[in-house]
Write a protein that holds these residues in place. Structure first.
Motif, PDB file in Angstrom:
ATOM      1  N   ASP A  24       0.829  -1.206   0.000  1.00 55.61           N
ATOM      2  CA  ASP A  24       0.000   0.000   0.000  1.00 55.61           C
ATOM      3  C   ASP A  24       0.860   1.252   0.000  1.00 55.61           C
ATOM      4  N   ASP A 285      -0.645 -11.875  -5.262  1.00 55.43           N
ATOM      5  CA  ASP A 285      -0.976 -10.505  -4.884  1.00 55.43           C
ATOM      6  C   ASP A 285      -0.283 -10.201  -3.559  1.00 55.43           C
ATOM      7  N   HIS A 290       4.177  -5.941  -6.477  1.00 59.79           N
ATOM      8  CA  HIS A 290       4.189  -4.485  -6.690  1.00 59.79           C
ATOM      9  C   HIS A 290       5.616  -3.974  -6.875  1.00 59.79           C
ATOM     10  N   SER A 306      -8.709 -11.535  -3.815  1.00 65.78           N
ATOM     11  CA  SER A 306      -8.487 -10.088  -3.874  1.00 65.78           C
ATOM     12  C   SER A 306      -8.730  -9.575  -5.294  1.00 65.78           C
ATOM     13  N   TRP A 311      -5.904  -3.986  -7.405  1.00 67.65           N
ATOM     14  CA  TRP A 311      -4.571  -4.233  -6.849  1.00 67.65           C
ATOM     15  C   TRP A 311      -3.596  -4.861  -7.846  1.00 67.65           C
TER      16      TRP A 311
END
Length: 365
Positions: A24, A285, A290, A306, A311
């Motif tokens: 995040d 995920d 990321h 998710s 995302w």
């Protein structure tokens, strides 16, 4: 045109608050980049959980990063008050003209009230009670809708800028993660130790801190065996957590030939370099996915409970693998709360292997 757009010529210092997990926090990085690109005179600070600081360190648009503890469970009340007061003094000394609060955490709300910036922006969260919604609206000068689950988190973050009259160009919205020289030297030495060069291996990170987001060890073993048979070299990573180590061990027990296993050995900055040097990344995920997107490494990712639209890998060549089950994305802790998500475990090995092959056929940008 907005009738309450912020006059950024009057803004000298900004505080961005994001009190969430590693991934995040990384997904806030375009907010800093866009704000600095449009208004270079502004000094931009970040307030994050101390453990997630590494996701933003060395970001060229950030002046200061302030960290707070996620929990004070090991501190007595006096220590906690002293820590909080010292942080408040540091923040107050920065004399913020604008605060951007990117979660529903009440800590950001109270800091906004106490620091009294000229401008402040946050979200209208749909789950708020009428009383809390009213209090939120009285605290912030600008409120923006939080957006639907079909809108990517990065765009939701950038919506706070749009609400103030700052509209990001598409070329400015990339994630930013700077690994640093020490991380690059460590990984280059590690690759040399194993006789590997850049883009000659596939990076597999099979785990997530949440088990319900994971594929099965048996299928990861079958995939890696298939990758080996096709001539690919595999480097596998995982966090030092005991559960993730056990997951990796279960994969290794079913391999026909060993992988290069660096599980529990890398910092997140070092993992970023390992991923950057890879041909592609395969994972779930989780924050390593990321990180791969931030390093512009092609991504194959499996999504289950998710939401991939919210995302998924951001602005990078990718193959997002999902099953068209009517119940997903549910956000549940596995089917029936049992830690295993059938919308993930039902994904076949061949589908994932074919996605890797397809992605690697394309030239890397």
């Amino acid at each position: 045109m907005l009738n309450d757009a912020v006059d950024f010529s009057q803004v000298k210092t900004v505080l961005v608050i994001k009190l969430r997990h590693f991934g995040d926090t990384l997904l806030t990085s375009p907010v800093f980049s866009v704000l600095k690109a449009h208004h270079p005179h502004i000094e931009i600070d970040a307030l994050v959980y101390e453990e997630t600081r590494t996701m933003l360190t060395l970001h060229p648009a950030i002046s200061h990063i302030f960290g707070i503890q996620r929990s004070h469970s090991h501190a007595n009340t006096l220590q906690q008050l002293k820590t909080e007061y010292n942080l408040f003094k540091q923040l107050k000394a920065r004399r913020y003209d604008l605060i951007i609060h990117l979660t529903e955490h009440t800590r950001g709300l109270w800091l906004t009230r106490l620091l009294k910036p000229r401008y402040s922006v946050s979200y209208h969260f749909p789950g708020f009670s009428p009383r809390r919604k009213k209090f939120w609206k009285k605290t912030f000068t600008h409120i923006t809708p939080h957006g639907s689950p079909q809108r990517h988190v990065v765009e939701k973050h950038l919506d706070t800028l749009r609400r103030m009259g700052l509209y990001p160009n598409r070329s400015e919205r990339a994630l930013s993660l700077v690994a640093g020289d020490a991380a690059e030297q460590r990984i280059d030495a590690l690759l040399a130790q194993h006789g590997l060069e850049k883009q000659t291996y596939i990076h597999v990170h099979p785990t997530s801190r949440w088990l319900f987001k994971c594929w099965s060890p048996e299928k990861f073993s079958a995939l890696i065996n298939q990758l080996h048979k096709a001539g690919y070299t595999v480097v596998m990573s995982a966090a030092p957590d005991a559960t993730e180590k056990a997951f990796v061990k279960a994969i290794q027990q079913q391999l026909k030939q060993p992988v290069i296993d660096v599980s529990g050995q890398l910092t997140l900055k070092e993992m970023a370099v390992l991923t950057q040097r890879a041909q592609c990344f395969i994972g779930m995920d989780s924050v390593p996915m990321h990180i791969a997107a931030a390093m512009n490494t092609p991504v194959v990712v499996l999504f289950g409970p998710s939401g991939d639209l919210e995302w998924g890998p951001w602005q990078v060549a990718s193959k997002v693998i999902t099953l068209a089950y009517a119940c997903r994305p549910c956000g549940q802790d596995g089917c029936g709360g049992g830690k295993i998500s059938e919308c993930l475990t039902d994904i076949s090995v061949n589908i994932v292997f074919d996605a890797v092959q397809s992605l690697l056929e394309k030239p890397r940008l």
